[in-house]
Design an enzyme around this catalytic site. Structure first.
Site, mmCIF file in Angstrom:
data_model
loop_
_atom_site.group_PDB
_atom_site.id
_atom_site.type_symbol
_atom_site.label_atom_id
_atom_site.label_comp_id
_atom_site.label_asym_id
_atom_site.label_seq_id
_atom_site.Cartn_x
_atom_site.Cartn_y
_atom_site.Cartn_z
ATOM 1 N N LYS A 115 0.836 -1.193 0.000
ATOM 2 C CA LYS A 115 0.000 0.000 0.000
ATOM 3 C C LYS A 115 0.880 1.255 0.000
ATOM 4 C CE LYS A 115 1.364 0.412 4.264
ATOM 5 N NZ LYS A 115 2.390 1.442 4.546
ATOM 6 N N ARG B 121 9.605 7.827 2.286
ATOM 7 C CA ARG B 121 8.369 8.377 2.847
ATOM 8 C C ARG B 121 8.420 9.894 2.932
ATOM 9 N NH1 ARG B 121 9.677 3.677 4.960
ATOM 10 N NH2 ARG B 121 8.110 2.032 5.229
#
Length: 324
Positions: free
Chosen positions: A97, A165
């Site tokens: 995901k 991230r």
């Protein structure tokens, strides 16, 4: 019974630490191939799977006739591209995901899945954990009465600018990384979809969302969430009804952040705690995917479910932009 033979695209830390060992341990699954050009990274995998076939390109893994299913732990912006390639190669696909960066991108994945006849899914492991199956049962059975409100929090602190991230070009950000859990868990337990996101505040650093506070309306209850990559570790989901409160104190990183535990508070200050020690939801995810791929049976997290979570993320970004 024939085992499902798995190949992995890329030797990420998460794949080495969690998903590759889970595939290796899962019943009915065999980890047979890895795509990486880095021998040092490959060594982390061959340490527990010495018979692993190593390919120096991802395309070579997709072309390997001994591979039935592909696990994709690549950076977020590459998920759609390689999921489509894997389906076109006739492989089942389990992709980390967020599988897409926008809800409408799921349409091409759904079309490719249907055309190939293969199983394709986002790796949303929590729906396979018994604590979430139990939470869904308790809420739907009326153990807390009529559900009125849900609170969800997921935070950790990651200031490493070299981490994907924190890189906008790689699809980074708190909502793509962990918003899928705060949103998807509520949708899974309640079976409802948000009809509005009237409020969202998002703080950005270098075009990456690092703090999100939002509120949403569901048909039968209100919802509030905090998601952050710049706060101390915390995770919790609370389902608040008119006759009780169900609290999940380690909903997302079970056995890592803490022990998976449900706390049910009802009339008379009664509090019942249910614990789930020793459960590996990554192994359960692989086993569920493997079984569905082999039999054509139902899977707990189909692409249509994941599209709904991404839609909620899209709604949150839109609400923040509108309120800016």
């Amino acid at each position: 019974m024939t085992h499902l033979r798995w190949g992995i695209l890329g030797a990420s830390n998460f794949a080495a630490e969690q998903m590759a060992p889970a595939i290796h341990a899962a019943k009915g699954a065999d980890l047979v191939a890895l795509g990486t050009s880095d021998p040092q990274k490959a060594a982390r995998f061959t340490a527990f799977a010495p018979g692993l076939t190593l390919h120096d390109t991802y395309d070579a893994v997709l072309a390997d006739p001994d591979v039935d299913a592909i696990y994709i732990p690549l950076p977020n912006h590459l998920h759609v591209e390689w999921s489509l390639k894997a389906l076109e190669a006739g492989k089942h696909v389990l992709c980390e995901k967020p599988m897409t960066m926008r809800a409408d991108e799921f349409d091409q994945l759904i079309a490719a899945r249907d055309k190939s006849g293969k199983l394709a899914a986002e790796a949303f492991m929590i729906v396979h954990h018994p604590q979430f199956l139990r939470a869904k049962e308790l809420v739907s059975s009326g153990s807390i009465g009529t559900l009125r409100h849900v609170d969800a929090v997921f935070s950790y602190c990651n200031t490493d600018t070299g981490n994907i991230r924190n890189q906008a070009q790689a699809g980074g950000g708190g909502l793509p990384d962990i918003g899928v859990y705060t949103f998807g868990s509520t949708r899974f337990v309640t079976g409802q979809e948000p009809d509005a996101v009237p409020f969202a505040r998002i703080d950005f650093e270098n075009d990456v969302d690092v703090f999100v506070q939002m509120a949403a309306g569901f048909p039968d209850f209100s919802y509030a969430a905090v998601i952050s990559m710049r706060m101390f570790n915390r995770q919790e989901v609370v389902f608040h009804g008119d006759r009780g409160v169900l609290r999940m104190t380690c909903p997302f990183n079970a056995a890592v952040y803490d022990q998976a535990e449900l706390s049910l508070e009802t009339a008379g200050q009664t509090r019942r705690v249910e614990r789930f020690p020793g459960v590996n939801h990554y192994v359960l995810q692989v086993e569920a995917f493997t079984e569905a791929a082999r039999t054509g049976g139902k899977y707990a997290c189909p692409l249509e479910f994941s599209k709904g979570t991404q839609r909620m993320i899209d709604m949150t970004f839109a609400a923040a932009k509108k309120g800016a």
